[in-house]
Design a protein around this motif. Structure first.
Motif, PDB file in Angstrom:
ATOM      1  N   ILE A  57      83.567 158.660  15.288  1.00 12.69           N
ATOM      2  CA  ILE A  57      83.110 157.870  16.439  1.00 12.69           C
ATOM      3  C   ILE A  57      82.230 158.717  17.342  1.00 12.69           C
ATOM      4  O   ILE A  57      81.174 158.271  17.819  1.00 12.69           O
ATOM      5  CB  ILE A  57      84.315 157.296  17.206  1.00 12.69           C
ATOM      6  N   GLN A  58      82.657 159.944  17.581  1.00  6.50           N
ATOM      7  CA  GLN A  58      81.850 160.832  18.427  1.00  6.50           C
ATOM      8  C   GLN A  58      80.519 161.172  17.770  1.00  6.50           C
ATOM      9  O   GLN A  58      79.475 161.180  18.429  1.00  6.50           O
ATOM     10  CB  GLN A  58      82.630 162.114  18.711  1.00  6.50           C
ATOM     11  N   ASN A  59      80.521 161.408  16.470  1.00  7.86           N
ATOM     12  CA  ASN A  59      79.295 161.833  15.787  1.00  7.86           C
ATOM     13  C   ASN A  59      78.339 160.689  15.495  1.00  7.86           C
ATOM     14  O   ASN A  59      77.114 160.868  15.545  1.00  7.86           O
ATOM     15  CB  ASN A  59      79.646 162.547  14.471  1.00  7.86           C
ATOM     16  N   ASN A  60      78.885 159.511  15.200  1.00 21.17           N
ATOM     17  CA  ASN A  60      78.030 158.407  14.758  1.00 21.17           C
ATOM     18  C   ASN A  60      77.742 157.356  15.816  1.00 21.17           C
ATOM     19  O   ASN A  60      76.734 156.658  15.736  1.00 21.17           O
ATOM     20  CB  ASN A  60      78.659 157.707  13.539  1.00 21.17           C
TER      21      ASN A  60
ATOM     22  N   SER B 270      93.009 158.996  26.640  1.00 23.07           N
ATOM     23  CA  SER B 270      91.962 159.464  27.553  1.00 23.07           C
ATOM     24  C   SER B 270      90.853 160.186  26.798  1.00 23.07           C
ATOM     25  O   SER B 270      89.662 159.999  27.080  1.00 23.07           O
ATOM     26  CB  SER B 270      92.564 160.389  28.615  1.00 23.07           C
ATOM     27  N   SER B 271      91.224 161.008  25.818  1.00 25.00           N
ATOM     28  CA  SER B 271      90.198 161.748  25.083  1.00 25.00           C
ATOM     29  C   SER B 271      89.370 160.824  24.208  1.00 25.00           C
ATOM     30  O   SER B 271      88.162 161.025  24.039  1.00 25.00           O
ATOM     31  CB  SER B 271      90.847 162.848  24.237  1.00 25.00           C
ATOM     32  N   ILE B 272      89.985 159.805  23.659  1.00 22.01           N
ATOM     33  CA  ILE B 272      89.249 158.876  22.797  1.00 22.01           C
ATOM     34  C   ILE B 272      88.301 158.008  23.608  1.00 22.01           C
ATOM     35  O   ILE B 272      87.131 157.831  23.244  1.00 22.01           O
ATOM     36  CB  ILE B 272      90.237 158.010  21.990  1.00 22.01           C
TER      37      ILE B 272
ATOM     38  N   PRO C 230      90.067 158.568  32.084  1.00 23.39           N
ATOM     39  CA  PRO C 230      91.427 159.057  32.349  1.00 23.39           C
ATOM     40  C   PRO C 230      92.409 157.895  32.490  1.00 23.39           C
ATOM     41  O   PRO C 230      92.412 157.199  33.496  1.00 23.39           O
ATOM     42  CB  PRO C 230      91.285 159.843  33.652  1.00 23.39           C
ATOM     43  N   LEU C 231      93.238 157.713  31.481  1.00 25.41           N
ATOM     44  CA  LEU C 231      94.185 156.611  31.455  1.00 25.41           C
ATOM     45  C   LEU C 231      95.607 157.150  31.508  1.00 25.41           C
ATOM     46  O   LEU C 231      95.909 158.186  30.924  1.00 25.41           O
ATOM     47  CB  LEU C 231      93.994 155.779  30.187  1.00 25.41           C
ATOM     48  N   VAL C 232      96.470 156.446  32.181  1.00 24.86           N
ATOM     49  CA  VAL C 232      97.848 156.870  32.330  1.00 24.86           C
ATOM     50  C   VAL C 232      98.749 155.669  32.054  1.00 24.86           C
ATOM     51  O   VAL C 232      98.407 154.517  32.376  1.00 24.86           O
ATOM     52  CB  VAL C 232      98.100 157.448  33.743  1.00 24.86           C
ATOM     53  N   ARG C 233      99.904 155.918  31.449  1.00 23.73           N
ATOM     54  CA  ARG C 233     100.846 154.845  31.169  1.00 23.73           C
ATOM     55  C   ARG C 233     101.546 154.403  32.431  1.00 23.73           C
ATOM     56  O   ARG C 233     102.000 155.224  33.229  1.00 23.73           O
ATOM     57  CB  ARG C 233     101.873 155.309  30.136  1.00 23.73           C
ATOM     58  N   GLY C 234     101.620 153.081  32.626  1.00 19.50           N
ATOM     59  CA  GLY C 234     102.318 152.538  33.773  1.00 19.50           C
ATOM     60  C   GLY C 234     103.807 152.424  33.525  1.00 19.50           C
ATOM     61  O   GLY C 234     104.280 152.525  32.381  1.00 19.50           O
ATOM     62  N   ASP C 235     104.559 152.224  34.585  1.00 20.97           N
ATOM     63  CA  ASP C 235     106.009 152.106  34.482  1.00 20.97           C
ATOM     64  C   ASP C 235     106.415 150.674  34.148  1.00 20.97           C
ATOM     65  O   ASP C 235     105.824 149.708  34.653  1.00 20.97           O
ATOM     66  CB  ASP C 235     106.668 152.502  35.808  1.00 20.97           C
ATOM     67  N   GLY C 236     107.439 150.558  33.298  1.00 22.37           N
ATOM     68  CA  GLY C 236     107.983 149.237  32.992  1.00 22.37           C
ATOM     69  C   GLY C 236     106.994 148.383  32.236  1.00 22.37           C
ATOM     70  O   GLY C 236     106.198 148.854  31.431  1.00 22.37           O
TER      71      GLY C 236
END
Length: 773
Positions: free
Chosen positions: A544-547, A577-579, A583-589
């Motif tokens: 994905i990064q290369n193409n 986040s790297s993909i 910057p993504l973070v998991r929410g609670d519940g």
């Protein structure tokens, strides 16, 4: 000549084959036949039969199992109609007990009525030959004849109840070998009876022709709690290579979440994928048998890949999750087939054509997707799937299907179930003639376009990557019917009614480097959508990064992209986040997957008409879920929030990453107008010009070689012209259906720039095809 397949399905045992038990009858006489892949970036497949001119890959299927005068009159009318359009290939669908696998008619209760079959079968062959002496045959072979010699598919409910399906044998290896032998014997025998006329075979499984396991809603009383296949052979094959104690996971285990309330444990995922591999192996075995018995001459076709159509509560255990392996790793299979989706968005002439799966995936792999067009035309009786009531409806939907399939490099055939006369009736000569006149015109127009050797002027700029493997990670219930539908089934309609052409292929094609090279299938891509990519391998991440992640393209990620490195791997939230680059973070519940569009004034923002609009499902409570980690960076633009009491939880985010841009969307099901605006941010050309306040959202535009398809959708009730702007100037624009030159040297009073043009007024469902030079 154009070749169309007419399939006559016989629900009986063909007794004239009973005396032959081996395939060594003689040398194969039939001609070598192929469906050629397009030689350019996009194109229409050609049906190539030795000794004949190549023809567009199109055919007609008539399914008859009654010898009533009306059925035979309808058969005659459709054969004659096909012949008038230059159609010279007929497919007969046969179920034959050539290896003694059926004991009595009671073993196959849907095969009825019982009749003397030898004479009837031969009469159909000879009847068609008499109507069209140039006819060639494709055989649709029904391998699934229940036999006491093999285990039946076994279903188990969540409470442990067991149900043995008495009409379906489990397609494990022993059954595959018997079915392959039976098919080879039948094909070889028919070749001796009708020499030099058999050009293809279409192996099928269930009595419906499809290759998937009975599941929710498919067994007695429509029970939704029974799941398959738990036969002894299937369990043994699952555990065959296990190095530790192994048992197949129960339906309860497969439906018990391991990650949040969404994803299953590794054993369940492996079992889901094993079911798919068994089905793929069965198809591959029959395809190889067909090639072997015919010395490689037969064209081989199979139903598979229903990633859209089964995306409700059936997809996880359906057996359809090995599409990539089947089209990339099965050299003896030439084509994948599917009907088009059985929901109003696609069955109504105002909707778009959507195959049951990503029909561009086959062309990207050098194979062909084949669309089964079983439209209930105005000639059909009352039917829940009937949306055509006039000859004009028939003309619109059949031309729509021909042009759209061709634009997506797909072949197609028309299919009449039970010779009811959907594509021609003996007692309705005038509408039958009109129907075939429109089919003939559409086929001739596609042939003109594909035979034009000029360089392609325009190419699709939007590509949707769909993953087969990722759906194995869900529990059997997943997040529910609505989530799966929004994620996959209705995605096609939303994307194809934006005002720009779209193509659908598999995620694994991100590593097919040739697709991205000069002249490649994906060369012109500006917007890449990753629809359901829960599983992204490290290799795919690099590809994905290369193409893709370059050349100022925009990448759109939906829901949980790359949460798994492999289908049975542990969840890894740090990868998201790297993909995505966001910057993504998991929410609670858990949280409702409902989003409100919202943006601040700026270069990237929604139009006023979209501000505050809701999409997604307020009733789908998801865990895990993601939001933006605002403490990490300040260059992420929020474009939408979860529709929840907790304020400002971002559920749509945009980030410019210098060489490309990234958009994350948490809730599946975003509307077509928003897709259009995201496309515009990516630099995708929108073909419709907003005129008098009308944006023509809901209409379809597609590219067919050097042709442009314009199709009026649901949005406008009145008959109005469409205002089109091409990406750049051309020398001429011609309406192919009226042979009217809209722009060019012969027209002095039309815009000489040959970039902007106006269609005739189009009512909902009407369409036009324009040739460009």
């Amino acid at each position: 000549p154009v070749c169309i397949m007419i399939t006559v399905k016989f629900f009986y045992i063909a007794t004239f084959l009973l005396h032959t038990t081996t395939a060594s009858i003689g040398a194969w006489s039939g001609p070598h036949t192929t469906l050629s892949t397009p030689t350019r970036s996009f194109g229409i497949p050609k049906l190539n039969v030795d000794g004949r001119e190549p023809a567009p890959g199109a055919w007609l299927t008539i399914h008859t199992y009654y010898s009533t005068p009306q059925a035979l009159e309808n058969l005659d009318a459709q054969i004659k109609g096909a012949k008038s359009a230059g159609i010279n290939t007929v497919c007969l669908c046969l179920t034959a007990d050539v290896a003694g696998l059926i004991k009595s008619d009671a073993d196959a209760p849907w095969f009825s009525p019982v009749r003397p079959l030898d004479n009837f079968t031969r009469s159909i062959f000879t009847r068609i030959i008499s109507l069209n002496p140039s006819v060639m045959f494709i055989i649709r072979f029904y391998a699934q004849i229940p036999s006491a010699d093999f285990e039946n598919v076994t279903l188990i409910s969540k409470n442990g109840s067991i149900y043995h399906d008495n009409v379906v044998n489990s397609p494990v290896q022993a059954w595959q070998e018997a079915a392959a032998s039976k098919m080879a014997t039948m094909l070889s025998y028919i070749d001796t009876q009708f020499p030099k006329r058999i050009i293809g075979v279409f192996p099928c499984f269930l009595h419906t022709s499809e290759w998937f396991f009975p599941g929710p809603g498919d067994v007695f009383n429509g029970s939704a709690d029974y799941y398959s296949d738990y036969s002894g052979g299937m369990r043994a094959s699952f555990c065959k290579n296990a190095t530790v104690n192994c048992t197949a996971p129960t339906p309860t285990q497969r439906d018990t979440p391991f990650v949040g309330n969404t994803f299953a444990d590794s054993a369940s995922v492996k079992f889901n994928l094993h079911l798919a591999q068994v089905v793929a192996n069965a198809i591959a075995r029959l395809a190889s048998a067909a090639k072997n018995v015919s010395n490689g001459n037969l064209l081989t076709i199979s139903f598979y890949g229903y990633l859209f159509a089964l995306a409700d509560d059936r997809i996880t255990g359906s057996g359809h999750l090995a599409l990539g392996k089947l089209i990339h790793e099965t050299p003896d299979l030439d084509a994948i087939a599917s009907p088009y989706q059985y929901i109003p968005n696609y069955r109504d002439p105002r909707g778009v054509l959507s195959a049951h799966g990503p029909m561009g995936a086959a062309a990207a792999a050098g194979k062909t997707w084949v669309i089964e067009d079983d439209t209930r035309t105005s000639l059909s009786g009352a039917n829940p799937l009937k949306y055509c009531y006039t000859p004009e409806d028939d003309a619109n939907i059949l031309r729509r299907n021909i042009y759209t399939a061709s634009a997506h490099s797909a072949a197609f055939y028309f299919y009449d179930l039970g010779a009811q006369g959907w594509f021609g009736r003996g007692d309705e000569p005038r509408p039958t003639h009109s129907l075939w006149g429109n089919v003939s015109m559409a086929l001739k127009n596609t042939e003109i376009l594909v035979d034009n050797k000029e360089a392609l002027l325009f190419q699709p700029e939007v590509v949707v990557f769909v993953d087969d493997v990722s759906m194995s990670t869900l529990t059997l219930s997943g997040l529910g019917f609505d989530f799966n539908e929004r994620l996959m089934k209705t995605l096609v309609s939303a994307m194809m009614t934006t005002g720009f052409p779209v193509r659908f292929i598999l995620l694994r094609d991100v590593c097919n480097n040739s697709l991205f090279e000069e002249g490649g299938y994906l060369q012109a891509m500006k917007l890449a959508v990753f629809a359901n990519s829960f599983v992204i391998s490290p290799e795919q991440e690099v590809c994905i990064q290369n193409n893709i992640a370059k050349q100022q393209r925009t990448l759109v990620w939906v829901n949980m992209p790359g949460i798994f490195e492999c289908a049975s791997c542990d969840a890894n939230f740090s990868r998201l986040s790297s993909i995505t680059g966001i910057p993504l973070v998991r929410g609670d519940g858990s949280i409702a997957l409902s989003t409100s569009l919202h943006s601040n004034d700026g270069q990237i923002s929604w139009s006023p008409s979209l501000e505050g609009k809701l999409f997604g499902s307020p009733h789908t409570l998801a865990d895990p879920w993601l939001t933006v980690d605002n403490s990490y960076t300040n260059d992420v633009i929020s474009l939408g929030y979860y529709n929840t009491s907790t304020k400002n939880l971002t559920s749509i985010a945009y980030r410019d990453l210098s060489t490309y841009s990234s958009i994350y969307i948490a809730s599946p099901g975003i509307m077509n107008a928003a897709w259009r605006e995201m496309g515009a941010w990516a630099g995708v050309h929108v073909y419709f010009n907003t005129t008098n306040g009308i944006s023509f959202i809901g209409d379809q535009v597609d590219i067919l070689e050097n042709g442009i398809l314009v199709h009026a959708g649901f949005q406008l009730a009145s008959k109005v012209p469409r205002y089109i702007t091409l990406p750049s100037r051309v020398s001429s624009i011609t309406d192919m259906e009226t042979n009217t030159i809209l722009c060019g040297s012969k027209v002095s009073n039309i815009n000489s720039r040959c970039r902007d043009f106006v269609t005739d007024p189009l009512a909902p469902g009407e369409l036009r095809l324009y040739a460009l030079k």
